[in-house]
Motif scaffolding. Structure first.
Motif, PDB file in Angstrom:
ATOM      1  N   ARG A 153       1.144  -4.304   2.960  1.00  0.00           N
ATOM      2  CA  ARG A 153      -0.253  -4.121   3.339  1.00  0.00           C
ATOM      3  C   ARG A 153      -0.683  -5.307   4.196  1.00  0.00           C
ATOM      4  O   ARG A 153      -0.865  -6.414   3.706  1.00  0.00           O
ATOM      5  CB  ARG A 153      -1.141  -4.029   2.098  1.00  0.00           C
ATOM      6  CG  ARG A 153      -2.612  -3.760   2.418  1.00  0.00           C
ATOM      7  CD  ARG A 153      -3.433  -3.791   1.146  1.00  0.00           C
ATOM      8  NE  ARG A 153      -4.799  -3.373   1.378  1.00  0.00           N
ATOM      9  CZ  ARG A 153      -5.868  -3.989   0.874  1.00  0.00           C
ATOM     10  NH1 ARG A 153      -5.727  -5.061   0.128  1.00  0.00           N
ATOM     11  NH2 ARG A 153      -7.090  -3.533   1.113  1.00  0.00           N
TER      12      ARG A 153
ATOM     13  N   ASN B 294       0.505   5.743   0.549  1.00  0.00           N
ATOM     14  CA  ASN B 294      -0.345   6.885   0.890  1.00  0.00           C
ATOM     15  C   ASN B 294       0.302   8.177   0.421  1.00  0.00           C
ATOM     16  O   ASN B 294       1.523   8.360   0.578  1.00  0.00           O
ATOM     17  CB  ASN B 294      -0.548   6.977   2.406  1.00  0.00           C
ATOM     18  CG  ASN B 294      -1.206   5.737   2.973  1.00  0.00           C
ATOM     19  OD1 ASN B 294      -2.271   5.360   2.529  1.00  0.00           O
ATOM     20  ND2 ASN B 294      -0.572   5.116   3.944  1.00  0.00           N
TER      21      ASN B 294
ATOM     22  N   ALA C 219      -4.985   6.854  -0.829  1.00  0.00           N
ATOM     23  CA  ALA C 219      -4.428   5.576  -0.387  1.00  0.00           C
ATOM     24  C   ALA C 219      -4.705   4.547  -1.462  1.00  0.00           C
ATOM     25  O   ALA C 219      -5.847   4.404  -1.912  1.00  0.00           O
ATOM     26  CB  ALA C 219      -5.047   5.143   0.934  1.00  0.00           C
TER      27      ALA C 219
ATOM     28  N   SER D 172      -3.553   0.463  -3.110  1.00  0.00           N
ATOM     29  CA  SER D 172      -2.911  -0.827  -2.831  1.00  0.00           C
ATOM     30  C   SER D 172      -2.748  -1.598  -4.134  1.00  0.00           C
ATOM     31  O   SER D 172      -3.510  -1.421  -5.095  1.00  0.00           O
ATOM     32  CB  SER D 172      -3.724  -1.632  -1.823  1.00  0.00           C
ATOM     33  OG  SER D 172      -5.008  -1.933  -2.322  1.00  0.00           O
TER      34      SER D 172
ATOM     35  N   ARG E  89       0.837  -1.189   0.000  1.00  0.00           N
ATOM     36  CA  ARG E  89       0.000   0.000   0.000  1.00  0.00           C
ATOM     37  C   ARG E  89       0.875   1.243   0.000  1.00  0.00           C
ATOM     38  O   ARG E  89       2.042   1.194   0.407  1.00  0.00           O
ATOM     39  CB  ARG E  89      -0.943   0.007   1.209  1.00  0.00           C
ATOM     40  CG  ARG E  89      -0.255   0.196   2.539  1.00  0.00           C
ATOM     41  CD  ARG E  89      -1.187  -0.115   3.705  1.00  0.00           C
ATOM     42  NE  ARG E  89      -2.413   0.654   3.662  1.00  0.00           N
ATOM     43  CZ  ARG E  89      -2.579   1.835   4.246  1.00  0.00           C
ATOM     44  NH1 ARG E  89      -1.567   2.380   4.910  1.00  0.00           N
ATOM     45  NH2 ARG E  89      -3.715   2.460   4.189  1.00  0.00           N
TER      46      ARG E  89
END
Length: 438
Positions: free
Chosen positions: A431, A323, A391, A393, A321
């Motif tokens: 993640r 951000n 965000a 992933s 992931r």
């Protein structure tokens, strides 16, 4: 077991990252018999699992060691016993680290370690039993990075009976850190369910620290002063299970029937059937009485036989992931923020297509300052300053590196007004996802 009429227990931590000043406040001004620290939430174990992937010696809350170190001499001289779930997914490592500090200080404190919650080795049996997530129904992932059962209070009580001054556990239910000492001190039976329910309620009331002393309180304006020096909670428990909630003198905050009631209702689901490994609690007829300023007496919890199952929090690695957070200002900032964020995602998707990479697994965009949390009820069409949070992933770490490289270009290639990128270029990380079952 002692013959004390009451037992005073203070909570110095509500989560991993809580203020380190609470323990000093309670040790010096709480007149305590016990000091407890609660560090674990469901996702805390995910964070600890991620830390242990990088360093096998990690996986516990080092804050516990740092906080206790300067207080150990006072703890020993005052006869205060300590209980904490700071062990996380590496309780032995936590106990060994603290033992080293105790030895260096030349103190005589017995440390007990509670293990048995780590169930990673049982994953083949879980697969064979076709275990599914208790909320989503999702099948058990192929590989778990951690799996910890929520144990109860008997091990904590047994450790104290064996002579422990400090008890370090892995995953136990939060209330066990208080119920264990009470069972030990008062000699309660494990089938005296009403007392066990009251003791568990005492633990539940203080497990979140200052949430029960005026912090995070709906009527926050009634907390006249003291946010800078919030008093951490103390429960003074009697042998019949009743207890009084208070805080150290000369500290801020508020202990009222309302602050305590809000905490009682926090995260319990059905108040008539709050499920714990030690007792099934019924809080519907709990009575709160303001007996003095910042003192509330709590009675009325009832208990029944617990179920024959433990809850397990497991974590699994599910790709990566990343951000990104940036500030954006100017007229129509909220609309610009949405346009810019979606344009970045589309730009990256085009690059993925050219490189033969799969699409994102998940994309989440929030425009803070534009009432994003209100969803369809948002009413903020004229914001002139927002923070855009993105965000994403993906199963491929390289794909998220591409995403990180395409954030900064938005400052000149898209709508005007980007005033800063928080934290620099975003970098992908593992993640870790939560998987819960019985």
């Amino acid at each position: 077991m002692t013959s004390k009429k009451t037992v005073r227990i203070g909570c110095a931590s509500a989560f991993w990252g809580d203020t380190g000043g609470a323990a000093f406040q309670l040790v010096q001004g709480g007149d305590l018999d016990y000091l407890v620290f609660d560090y674990l939430a469901e996702m805390t174990l995910s964070i600890m699992a991620g830390a242990q992937l990088k360093n096998p010696e990690a996986g516990f809350a080092p804050d516990f060691i740092h906080t206790l170190k300067p207080l150990l001499e006072s703890i020993q001289s005052k006869g205060i016993k300590v209980c904490s779930n700071a062990g996380g997914i590496n309780a032995r490592g936590c106990a060994e680290a603290l033992a080293s500090v105790v030895e260096q200080a030349g103190l005589d404190l017995v440390i007990a370690l509670v293990e048995g919650d780590n169930l990673v080795a049982q994953q083949p049996a879980f697969q064979e039993a076709r275990v599914v997530d208790m909320f989503s129904g999702q099948a058990l992932p192929e590989r778990l990075t951690s799996a910890n059962a929520y144990l109860g209070a008997p091990s904590v009580s047994a450790a104290l009976a064996a002579g422990a001054d400090i008890v370090i556990t892995g995953r136990v239910v939060d209330s066990a850190l208080v119920l264990g000492p009470l069972v030990y001190e008062f000699g309660w039976s494990w089938d005296d369910y009403d007392r066990l329910a009251q003791g568990s309620l005492a633990g539940h009331v203080i497990e979140c620290g200052t949430q029960t002393t005026g912090g995070n309180f709906t009527d926050w304006h009634l907390v006249k002063d003291g946010y800078a020096n919030m008093g951490f909670p103390i429960v003074e428990c009697s042998e019949d299970g009743s207890f009084v909630v208070s805080k150290p003198e000369n500290t801020g905050g508020l202990v009222s029937c309302h602050t305590v009631a809000e905490q009682i209702l926090y995260e319990i689901g059905d108040p008539e059937a709050y499920l714990l490994p030690d007792v099934t609690c019924n809080f519907r007829n709990v009575s709160l009485e303001q007996i003095a300023v910042d003192q509330v007496r709590v009675t009325g919890a009832k208990g029944q036989l617990p179920s024959d199952q433990y809850k397990v929090s497991a974590t699994c690695l599910d790709g990566y992931r990343s951000n990104a957070t940036f500030m954006l200002g100017g007229i129509d900032a909220a609309d610009k923020g949405k346009v810019v964020a979606h344009a970045i995602i589309q730009r990256v998707r085009d690059i993925f297509s050219r490189k033969g990479l799969a699409d994102f697994d998940e994309v989440n965009i929030e425009v803070l300052g534009a009432e994003t949390t209100y969803g369809a009820q948002a009413d903020c069409s004229h914001a002139r300053e927002v923070v855009v949070k993105m965000a994403v992933s993906h199963q491929d770490k390289k794909a998220l590196t591409v995403f990180g490289q395409e954030i900064a270009q938005a400052a000149t290639a898209m709508a005007p007004g980007i005033t800063g990128l928080v934290g620099g270029r975003p970098k992908p990380g593992p993640r870790l996802c939560l998987f819960s079952f019985l």
